[in-house]
Design a protein around this motif. Structure first.
Motif, PDB file in Angstrom:
ATOM      1  N   LEU A 276       0.840  -1.194   0.000  1.00  0.00           N
ATOM      2  CA  LEU A 276       0.000   0.000   0.000  1.00  0.00           C
ATOM      3  C   LEU A 276       0.873   1.241   0.000  1.00  0.00           C
ATOM      4  N   ARG A 277       0.551   2.193  -0.876  1.00  0.00           N
ATOM      5  CA  ARG A 277       1.279   3.463  -0.941  1.00  0.00           C
ATOM      6  C   ARG A 277       0.277   4.598  -1.088  1.00  0.00           C
ATOM      7  N   GLY A 278       0.598   5.738  -0.484  1.00  0.00           N
ATOM      8  CA  GLY A 278      -0.267   6.897  -0.617  1.00  0.00           C
ATOM      9  C   GLY A 278      -0.413   7.645   0.684  1.00  0.00           C
ATOM     10  N   THR A 279      -1.472   8.440   0.771  1.00  0.00           N
ATOM     11  CA  THR A 279      -1.700   9.289   1.936  1.00  0.00           C
ATOM     12  C   THR A 279      -3.147   9.182   2.386  1.00  0.00           C
ATOM     13  N   VAL A 280      -3.331   8.988   3.694  1.00  0.00           N
ATOM     14  CA  VAL A 280      -4.670   8.981   4.279  1.00  0.00           C
ATOM     15  C   VAL A 280      -4.852  10.240   5.108  1.00  0.00           C
ATOM     16  N   GLU A 281      -6.084  10.515   5.475  1.00  0.00           N
ATOM     17  CA  GLU A 281      -6.355  11.753   6.212  1.00  0.00           C
ATOM     18  C   GLU A 281      -5.788  11.685   7.628  1.00  0.00           C
ATOM     19  N   ARG A 282      -6.058  10.606   8.344  1.00  0.00           N
ATOM     20  CA  ARG A 282      -5.661  10.513   9.745  1.00  0.00           C
ATOM     21  C   ARG A 282      -4.715   9.339   9.983  1.00  0.00           C
ATOM     22  N   ARG A 283      -3.809   9.551  10.910  1.00  0.00           N
ATOM     23  CA  ARG A 283      -2.804   8.524  11.198  1.00  0.00           C
ATOM     24  C   ARG A 283      -3.440   7.237  11.730  1.00  0.00           C
ATOM     25  N   THR A 284      -4.487   7.355  12.538  1.00  0.00           N
ATOM     26  CA  THR A 284      -5.115   6.168  13.124  1.00  0.00           C
ATOM     27  C   THR A 284      -5.811   5.299  12.074  1.00  0.00           C
ATOM     28  N   THR A 285      -5.980   5.824  10.870  1.00  0.00           N
ATOM     29  CA  THR A 285      -6.596   5.033   9.805  1.00  0.00           C
ATOM     30  C   THR A 285      -5.634   3.981   9.268  1.00  0.00           C
ATOM     31  N   ILE A 286      -4.343   4.231   9.376  1.00  0.00           N
ATOM     32  CA  ILE A 286      -3.347   3.340   8.763  1.00  0.00           C
ATOM     33  C   ILE A 286      -3.436   1.913   9.301  1.00  0.00           C
ATOM     34  N   PRO A 287      -3.406   1.687  10.630  1.00  0.00           N
ATOM     35  CA  PRO A 287      -3.512   0.289  11.094  1.00  0.00           C
ATOM     36  C   PRO A 287      -4.842  -0.362  10.741  1.00  0.00           C
ATOM     37  N   VAL A 288      -5.895   0.443  10.605  1.00  0.00           N
ATOM     38  CA  VAL A 288      -7.196  -0.097  10.220  1.00  0.00           C
ATOM     39  C   VAL A 288      -7.131  -0.619   8.787  1.00  0.00           C
ATOM     40  N   VAL A 289      -6.532   0.171   7.898  1.00  0.00           N
ATOM     41  CA  VAL A 289      -6.378  -0.245   6.500  1.00  0.00           C
ATOM     42  C   VAL A 289      -5.599  -1.552   6.420  1.00  0.00           C
ATOM     43  N   VAL A 290      -4.489  -1.625   7.139  1.00  0.00           N
ATOM     44  CA  VAL A 290      -3.642  -2.816   7.107  1.00  0.00           C
ATOM     45  C   VAL A 290      -4.400  -4.031   7.636  1.00  0.00           C
ATOM     46  N   ARG A 291      -5.099  -3.861   8.750  1.00  0.00           N
ATOM     47  CA  ARG A 291      -5.828  -4.983   9.343  1.00  0.00           C
ATOM     48  C   ARG A 291      -6.913  -5.511   8.407  1.00  0.00           C
ATOM     49  N   LEU A 292      -7.650  -4.603   7.780  1.00  0.00           N
ATOM     50  CA  LEU A 292      -8.711  -5.029   6.862  1.00  0.00           C
ATOM     51  C   LEU A 292      -8.141  -5.720   5.630  1.00  0.00           C
ATOM     52  N   CYS A 293      -7.018  -5.237   5.133  1.00  0.00           N
ATOM     53  CA  CYS A 293      -6.400  -5.865   3.964  1.00  0.00           C
ATOM     54  C   CYS A 293      -5.913  -7.269   4.300  1.00  0.00           C
ATOM     55  N   ARG A 294      -5.364  -7.443   5.489  1.00  0.00           N
ATOM     56  CA  ARG A 294      -4.896  -8.766   5.907  1.00  0.00           C
ATOM     57  C   ARG A 294      -6.037  -9.764   6.027  1.00  0.00           C
ATOM     58  N   SER A 295      -7.235  -9.269   6.290  1.00  0.00           N
ATOM     59  CA  SER A 295      -8.376 -10.162   6.480  1.00  0.00           C
ATOM     60  C   SER A 295      -9.013 -10.608   5.166  1.00  0.00           C
ATOM     61  N   VAL A 296      -8.555 -10.065   4.051  1.00  0.00           N
ATOM     62  CA  VAL A 296      -9.098 -10.454   2.745  1.00  0.00           C
ATOM     63  C   VAL A 296      -8.667 -11.878   2.417  1.00  0.00           C
TER      64      VAL A 296
END
Length: 232
Positions: A178-198
């Motif tokens: 994953l590369r890019g920019t999100v609005e809030r820092r706390t979103t990053i671990p959420v993105v990673v966790r959801l992607c791992r669950s795919v």
């Protein structure tokens, strides 16, 4: 985001036997259908499973020590050595699964009970399919394109509201970057966790930046680059 379930992966044309099936009948079925085990049913309800290991265990128990040095009878279950029918050869009770279970749920039950397959039963307990370890592993054969589409469409856009232009997902052999920019820092671990669950994702690595650090209390809401300038 939708997980694959057992009913999508299981074999529905299940070869099964009754409790009075003979050793020879079972061995022939395993060979003819190129399978390693069969559920034993009573009124279409699984009561046990007979596998190649069960048949071999029976034969090992029948070994005569006079047959040669080091050939000792199977150390346990002497009654198994005389078993001639599925009802006496089978491992029971049968550990069963449900068609609505996810891959993770089925895998946990297999691991906990140390079994390689699960007869799948409906609400009334009747046999409707069979799912094996190999069936569960099929989710990892999903193409990289399908994984990328699910990550971008289901997770980034629909679940988290992140524009596809803000974060990119590169997928190779189930490994996601994953590369890019999100609005809030706390979103990053959420993105990673959801992607791992795919289903089918093997690994996730992120190279994500954020506009707002919402983890630092009083500094929350300060642009990360601006905060770096203000930090002595």
């Amino acid at each position: 985001m939708r997980h694959r379930i057992v009913s999508e992966l299981m074999t529905t044309e299940v070869v099964s036997v009754r409790q009075d099936a003979s050793f020879t009948e079972i061995a022939k079925l395993l060979a003819e259908h190129d399978i390693t085990a069969v559920p034993v049913v009573d009124d279409d309800r699984p009561v046990g499973v007979v596998s190649e290991a069960d048949l071999l265990r029976r034969e090992a128990g029948r070994l005569d020590t006079a047959a040669g040095p080091g050939l000792d009878p199977w150390p346990a279950e002497p009654a198994r050595a005389e078993a001639t029918t599925a009802g006496r050869l089978m491992t029971s009770p049968a550990v069963t699964g449900r068609p609505e279970w996810t891959v993770a749920e089925a895998a946990r039950v297999m691991e906990r009970n140390r079994v390689k397959r699960l007869p799948v039963v409906d609400a009334s307990g009747r046999l409707i399919g069979l799912v094996s370890r190999g069936d569960l592993l099929r989710v990892f054969l999903r193409g990289d394109r399908a994984l990328r589409e699910e990550i971008i469409g289901d997770i980034l856009v629909h679940t988290l509201g992140i524009a596809p232009t803000a974060v990119t997902a590169h997928v190779v052999d189930g490994r996601v970057t994953l590369r890019g920019t999100v609005e809030r820092r706390t979103t990053i671990p959420v993105v990673v966790r959801l992607c791992r669950s795919v289903d089918g994702v093997v690994e996730v690595s992120e190279h994500l930046d954020h506009r707002v650090d919402d983890t630092d209390g009083p500094a929350s809401g300060i642009d990360s680059s601006r905060r770096d300038q203000l930090t002595p």
